[in-house]
Scaffold this active site. Sequence first.
Site, PDB file in Angstrom:
ATOM      1  CB  VAL A 284      49.695  34.903  43.279  1.00 36.61           C
ATOM      2  CG1 VAL A 284      50.143  34.593  41.855  1.00 36.61           C
ATOM      3  CG2 VAL A 284      50.485  34.073  44.285  1.00 36.61           C
ATOM      4  CG  ASP A 285      48.109  41.502  41.090  1.00 38.20           C
ATOM      5  OD1 ASP A 285      47.556  41.179  40.022  1.00 38.20           O
ATOM      6  OD2 ASP A 285      47.980  42.624  41.596  1.00 38.20           O
ATOM      7  CB  THR A 286      49.004  37.791  36.377  1.00 40.35           C
ATOM      8  OG1 THR A 286      47.597  38.022  36.364  1.00 40.35           O
ATOM      9  CG2 THR A 286      49.274  36.361  36.813  1.00 40.35           C
ATOM     10  N   GLY A 287      48.633  40.999  37.417  1.00 44.75           N
ATOM     11  CA  GLY A 287      48.440  42.381  36.972  1.00 44.75           C
ATOM     12  C   GLY A 287      49.464  43.343  37.545  1.00 44.75           C
TER      13      GLY A 287
END
Length: 422
Positions: A284-287
Amino acid sequence: MKIMVNLEGTDNYQEFDIDQNLSILDLKANLSTIFDFSWNEMELLLNEQVLKNQQILGQIGIGDNVVTLRKVKSNLALSRSISGSSNKNFGSSFNSYNNNNNNSLGNAFSQFMQSNRSGNNNIINNNNNYYNNNNFNNNNVNPFAALMNSFQSNQKEQFIKKRVKELQDRFLTSPDDLNALFSSNPELFEAIVAEDTPKIESIVRKQVEEAEKKRKDEEMEYIRLMNSDPNDPEVQAKIAKIIQQKNIDENLRQAEEYMPETLFPVHMLFINLEINKKNVVALVDTGAQSTVMSQALCQKCELFNLCDTRFSGIAKGVGTSRIIGTVHAAQLKIQNKVLMAKITVIENSSIGFIFGLDNMRAHRCTIDLKENGLIFPSLGVTAKFLSDGEIKKIKQLQEEQDEAEEIEKAKKESLDSLDKKK
């Protein structure tokens, strides 16, 4: 021999294990490191009788009796405060010099010892004067230096035992911290898992000694610089560097005291999902602007036939990779709930699967670190973040499955080859 000392008028009792051949004056020097006044402000009483400085502990019949400590006024108190001020300033200049590679274990001891260092210097200086002025030297040997070295050695051992217990209590009750320790300090990890207390003590002692050696070396360097030409630009630059390092070490000490968890590696956020009955560990990577998966994983999950190559290109971020195409509407299964997701397929096989910001926004996801999960309001489910141990187990199972599939594929190809020959 063991001696119990009570500060007069209080409930403060201190027990000491001290050599019976030492004098009352030696005991006072020891007590000076515990109580906030010097030996020459003390009177020791046994059965209401004042004990003389020259008396030997083993010859006065203390037994199980409690020795009373009384604070008295002294003409030497002024000299102590004057000499003590310079020692304290000097001691504070070296509040926490230690090896940053050993900071999690070594820095704490430097702080532990620092609280007593300036006081110990005062005791030794004052007691040296007392011995010299009163001709109590015994073959030119001053017992105070030996006494304080012995006392600091005892402090060191107490600190190490305390630190070992803290480490065992912390890591044996926190699986996540223990997993982090495995990657940051494998030797300590093995000792803690095996509950090998002597080994843990050895590791802590080694790092404490390295930190202390570095601190002492820097103290000597500081003394050398202070005795050099203060107008020399090179000396000024070195002193400025020492002061800067002091501030950095103090900042590190505060982090160790108030935020110790920040000194360990932080786990990335992974969730478990399913694509075409294939288990997939997703980062999970908001970037990440887009949700991406590697070409190899796309083929394994039988989605490559839906990959639209018209959307090929170059993906740029930390490095670059060729974009093979896009799967416009892939079905992802999370806890028996299905959601549709757009996935960009890239050539880089090391990527795996990254659940990016595009699909998190599309499904109004919430990252809840308190509950340790990724919330999908549209599905009414929360995908729990995986621990480091769970990730390793899942990856190991996937590798075993891949190996079994490769073997099965090789067998099938072999059988097909034999059929063709027939």
